[in-house]
Design a protein around this motif. Structure first.
Motif, short mmCIF file in Angstrom:
data_model
loop_
_atom_site.label_atom_id
_atom_site.label_comp_id
_atom_site.label_asym_id
_atom_site.label_seq_id
_atom_site.Cartn_x
_atom_site.Cartn_y
_atom_site.Cartn_z
N MET B 1 0.85 -1.38 -0.19
CA MET B 1 -0.05 0.10 -0.09
C MET B 1 0.81 1.18 -0.15
O MET B 1 1.83 1.46 0.94
CB MET B 1 -0.92 0.13 1.18
N LYS B 2 0.62 2.21 -0.95
CA LYS B 2 1.31 3.44 -1.10
C LYS B 2 0.67 4.54 -0.87
O LYS B 2 -0.47 4.93 -1.44
CB LYS B 2 1.96 3.50 -2.51
N LEU B 3 1.00 5.20 0.13
CA LEU B 3 0.41 6.52 0.76
C LEU B 3 1.12 7.95 0.64
O LEU B 3 2.28 7.73 0.82
CB LEU B 3 -0.15 6.44 2.14
N ALA B 4 0.45 8.72 -0.12
CA ALA B 4 1.39 10.26 -0.13
C ALA B 4 0.63 10.87 0.67
O ALA B 4 -0.58 11.15 0.55
CB ALA B 4 1.27 10.53 -1.86
N LEU B 5 1.61 11.65 1.39
CA LEU B 5 0.94 12.81 2.32
C LEU B 5 1.31 14.06 1.91
O LEU B 5 2.52 14.50 1.81
CB LEU B 5 1.56 12.58 3.77
N LEU B 6 0.69 15.25 1.88
CA LEU B 6 0.72 16.45 1.58
C LEU B 6 -0.16 17.39 2.49
O LEU B 6 -1.19 17.11 2.75
CB LEU B 6 0.94 16.82 0.19
N GLY B 7 0.36 18.60 2.82
CA GLY B 7 -0.36 19.71 3.37
C GLY B 7 0.36 21.17 3.28
O GLY B 7 1.49 21.39 2.95
N ILE B 58 -3.86 9.41 -1.58
CA ILE B 58 -3.28 10.67 -1.52
C ILE B 58 -3.77 11.21 0.02
O ILE B 58 -4.98 11.35 -0.14
CB ILE B 58 -3.29 11.64 -2.34
N LEU B 59 -3.21 11.26 1.05
CA LEU B 59 -3.80 12.06 2.11
C LEU B 59 -3.55 13.49 2.24
O LEU B 59 -2.46 13.91 2.26
CB LEU B 59 -3.25 11.33 3.45
N TRP B 60 -4.43 14.45 1.59
CA TRP B 60 -4.33 15.98 1.39
C TRP B 60 -4.74 16.62 2.64
O TRP B 60 -5.99 16.80 3.08
CB TRP B 60 -4.86 15.93 0.26
N HIS B 61 -4.11 16.99 3.58
CA HIS B 61 -4.45 17.71 4.82
C HIS B 61 -4.15 19.21 5.01
O HIS B 61 -2.98 19.66 4.86
CB HIS B 61 -3.86 17.23 6.01
N GLU B 62 -5.27 20.18 4.59
CA GLU B 62 -4.91 21.43 4.55
C GLU B 62 -5.41 22.04 6.10
O GLU B 62 -6.40 21.73 6.49
CB GLU B 62 -5.83 21.94 3.62
N SER B 63 -4.67 22.65 6.65
CA SER B 63 -4.83 23.34 7.98
C SER B 63 -5.91 24.53 7.72
O SER B 63 -5.67 25.18 6.82
CB SER B 63 -3.78 23.64 8.73
N THR B 64 -6.95 24.56 8.50
CA THR B 64 -8.00 25.60 8.45
C THR B 64 -7.13 26.91 8.69
O THR B 64 -7.41 28.13 8.33
CB THR B 64 -9.19 25.54 9.30
N LEU B 65 -6.32 26.87 9.81
CA LEU B 65 -5.58 28.02 10.07
C LEU B 65 -4.73 28.75 8.93
O LEU B 65 -4.80 30.06 8.61
CB LEU B 65 -4.64 27.80 11.29
N GLY B 66 -4.00 27.89 8.08
CA GLY B 66 -3.19 28.14 6.99
C GLY B 66 -4.15 28.80 5.75
O GLY B 66 -4.03 29.74 5.17
N LEU B 67 -5.43 28.22 5.82
CA LEU B 67 -6.32 28.76 4.92
C LEU B 67 -6.86 30.08 5.31
O LEU B 67 -7.14 31.03 4.39
CB LEU B 67 -7.57 27.63 4.82
N ARG B 68 -7.07 30.42 6.59
CA ARG B 68 -7.54 31.54 6.95
C ARG B 68 -6.44 32.77 6.63
O ARG B 68 -6.78 33.77 6.04
CB ARG B 68 -7.74 31.64 8.41
N ASP B 69 -5.08 32.35 6.73
CA ASP B 69 -3.90 33.23 6.16
C ASP B 69 -4.20 33.56 4.63
O ASP B 69 -4.04 34.64 4.25
CB ASP B 69 -2.57 32.57 6.38
N LEU B 70 -4.58 32.54 3.93
CA LEU B 70 -5.01 32.78 2.40
C LEU B 70 -6.20 33.97 2.40
O LEU B 70 -6.14 34.59 1.36
CB LEU B 70 -5.17 31.15 2.04
N PHE B 71 -7.03 33.36 3.41
CA PHE B 71 -8.26 34.25 3.03
C PHE B 71 -7.85 35.87 3.17
O PHE B 71 -8.41 36.74 2.56
CB PHE B 71 -9.41 33.74 4.09
N TYR B 72 -7.21 36.06 4.40
CA TYR B 72 -6.89 37.54 4.60
C TYR B 72 -6.14 37.89 3.48
O TYR B 72 -6.15 39.32 3.40
CB TYR B 72 -6.07 37.47 5.95
N GLN B 73 -5.37 37.16 2.82
CA GLN B 73 -4.43 37.91 1.72
C GLN B 73 -5.38 38.23 0.39
O GLN B 73 -4.88 38.83 -0.42
CB GLN B 73 -3.38 36.89 1.29
N THR B 74 -6.70 37.56 0.55
CA THR B 74 -7.55 37.61 -0.59
C THR B 74 -7.89 38.86 -0.56
O THR B 74 -8.49 39.67 0.43
CB THR B 74 -8.43 36.52 -0.61
#
Lengths: 75, 552
Positions: B1-7, B58-74
């Motif tokens: 089993m092959k798992l890729a993790l990114l975030g 593929i385990l793709w984990h985005e932190s909501t805190l990181g997403l909020r930083d992105l939102f503030y830059q928008t």
């Protein structure tokens, strides 16, 4: 009660998964192969849990050696 | 089993507990851990290291805190479309993954650990461009996306058990660690469970005790009027518990009773107490006697023909739980709280009944197992097997895969462990591809008899290379075991292969822990053994097999 190296040793051995680790006040991360930046965080978390305290961001960043950790714990 | 993790945070803190867990469970586990914040590159570039790794998951984990930083830059104008743009981006990345990896599932923890940034406070519900409004919308749209994208699986980030600290802001600042190790350990467990489900390991049946488990009190001592259910005593706790069990039954989990009682007394509340939510026909098997519970669960397992590792045993008595754990270590035996009010919240927090597919057919399951019990009764009265099979009046529809059945077919490849020749798991997308590929012969089998309809219970996939063909998959439900369904299916396969001018058929048995049942399937189907697990058939020499099934 004063926290000593002997209190910290089991935490280090457990987190770093190596029972041969020895510590002195002058031990720094570079002296222990398993003590990398990842495990540093696990150490902080484990020490906080064990002694029911919370280090400040500033304190964690200012640690140089095991002695610094002891100093914070004994303040 | 092959798992890729990114975030977009220090995901090594997730990689560590997750690898530890998966390595211990799957010997062949491999992890590819993408560098911090390289999602765009890894998922869009067809030559990225992640794509070269060819992960199954593929385990793709985005932190909501990181997403909020992105939102503030928008910029303010684009904020109203933040959620839609984010979902569109994920959709594009999924398309990119699917174009390069044909058999990859994506696990995506959602953003349900929502925190209001209180820029607008509670008023944010009226402000479309606020962070809280947009993140709530993202969670809704993520669900919609997962309905549309077959291989995209959302994990609810909100833990259903108590975790003291989920985010330690000192660690965020010091180490880009957006979640505490405690939280990431929990998340690893949930992900591990979902992966186990992908591999066909999930709970199919709950075996329940009665006294002080389904109602308060002891029916044999207290009597029908005095057991606590409904408004009597702490009956409400049991009523809620029964309602939840009934929901699980509707979803397709099989309910069974295993109680130390006289059978007629044990059944009386279901028949005569109107407060009971569960009725006798909610149970596939009802065992009430004075034998050991381990023996009785053994018996239930044989009737249902499912693995012990797919059974959950619920009993308020610690001694009974211990006995079952000792004798049947594969059965899941949750440690129940002492106070019945906490039975239900505790069991909910364990999330024992994870699934990775759901079809309408699941609603029917209990009924099918009840029909099975009646067939067993009939077979007791008939001594000759042929006579019994004729008396069942079986009909079958054997035909190529049909668009409408794709979900059920994929589910069979994922669920079946015993009557499964090669145990290859397929997603719905992959099954769909067979449909239009002329190099594959696909066969689905539906069976009914005078007791009821089994539904779609057989799947065969044959790969054709010119005049040779190879059996890729042969799966049947154990419920049609020894009914000559495999014979009728083989007759059909050979006929179809003849029409396609195929001359020889190769077959291979891939042994697993659970599929000893089909050890001799290929020789039973008239194929000759070439070596340990490989079989051969010259189609010209095939002799039609006897079957008691009328083909529709």
């Amino acid at each position: 009660m004063k926290v000593t190296i002997q209190d910290l040793l089991p935490i280090f051995r457990d987190v770093l998964e190596n029972d041969d680790i020895e510590l002195s006040e002058s031990t720094v991360a570079a002296d222990v192969p398993e003590w990398d930046s990842l495990n540093h965080i696990y150490l902080v978390v484990a020490i906080e849990k064990q002694f029911k305290i919370k280090f400040t961001t500033h304190q964690i960043q200012s640690w140089q050696c095991v002695g610094d950790v002891l100093k914070e714990l004994n303040k | 089993m092959k798992l890729a993790l990114l975030g977009n945070y220090a995901t090594q803190f997730l990689a560590k507990p997750l690898s530890k867990k998966l390595k211990s469970e799957y010997a062949e586990f491999q992890l590819y851990h993408a560098e911090f914040n390289t999602v765009d590159f890894e998922l869009l570039d067809s030559d990225s290291l992640l794509m070269q790794f060819e992960p199954d998951i593929i385990l793709w984990h985005e932190s909501t805190l990181g997403l909020r930083d992105l939102f503030y830059q928008t910029n303010a104008v684009s904020r109203e479309n933040f959620a839609e743009n984010y979902i569109q981006k994920i959709g594009n990345y999924l398309a990119s993954i699917n174009s390069k990896l044909s058999n990859c599932r994506i696990i995506f923890p959602n953003h349900s650990l929502v925190f209001n940034d209180n820029v607008f406070g509670h008023f944010s519900s009226k402000v479309i461009s606020s962070w809280k409004f947009q993140i709530d919308k993202i969670n809704f749209l993520l669900n919609e996306l997962s309905v549309k994208e077959e291989n995209f699986y959302i994990i609810d980030s909100q833990p259903n058990k108590k975790i003291e600290v989920i985010t330690d802001y000192s660690m965020v600042v010091n180490a880009e660690l957006h979640f505490t190790p405690d939280y990431l350990n929990w998340l690893s467990e949930e992900i591990g469970q979902l992966i186990a489900v992908f591999r066909g390991l999930f709970k199919k049946c709950i075996v329940l005790d009665l006294d002080n488990t389904l109602w308060g009190g002891i029916i044999g001592d207290d009597g029908l009027e005095s057991i606590q259910i409904g408004n009597l005593g702490i009956g409400k706790a049991f009523t809620r518990f029964q309602k939840w069990l009934k929901e699980l039954k509707y979803r397709g989990v099989i309910l069974a009773i295993c109680s130390k009682n006289e059978e007629s007394i044990a059944k009386s509340p279901f028949l005569n107490n109107p407060e009971m939510i569960l009725k006798l026909d909610d149970f596939a098997v009802f065992v009430a006697n004075w034998n050991s519970k381990a023996d009785n669960i053994n018996q239930i397992q044989q009737i249902l023909n499912i693995g012990f590792d797919s059974m959950v045993f619920i009993d308020d008595n610690p001694a009974e739980r211990d006995i079952v754990r000792k004798h049947l270590p594969l059965v899941c035996v949750p440690e129940l709280p002492v106070d019945p009010s906490y039975y239900l919240p505790f069991l909910i927090s364990q999330n024992l009944f994870e699934i990775s597919s759901f079809t309408e057919n699941d609603f029917e399951r209990t009924k099918q197992y009840q029909e099975e019990s009646r067939r067993i009764e009939l077979s007791k009265s008939i001594t000759n097997m042929d006579e019994y099979l004729i008396s069942l009046e079986m009909n079958a529809r054997i035909c190529p895969f049909n668009e409408l059945d794709l979900e059920r077919i994929a589910q069979l490849t994922q669920r079946s462990n015993q009557f499964n020749l090669r145990t290859i798991r397929y997603s719905k997308i992959e099954i769909e591809k067979f449909l239009s590929n002329p190099n594959y012969l696909t066969v689905s089998v539906e069976v009914s008899d005078k007791f009821g309809n089994y539904g779609l219970i057989g799947v065969v996939i044959i790969e054709i290379n010119g005049s040779n063909a190879v059996i890729d998959t042969w799966i049947m439900s154990c419920r049609v075991l020894k009914r000559t369904v495999e014979h009728a299916t083989m007759n059909y396969v050979v006929q179809r292969l003849g029409e396609l001018r195929v001359q020889s058929l190769l077959g291979e048995y891939i042994p697993t822990e659970k599929n000893k049942l089909v050890l001799n399937l290929l020789s039973d189907l008239g194929m000759s053994k070439r070596n340990t697990n490989n079989y051969f058939l010259d189609l010209k020499k095939y002799k039609k097999l006897t079957s008691f099934i009328n083909e529709l």
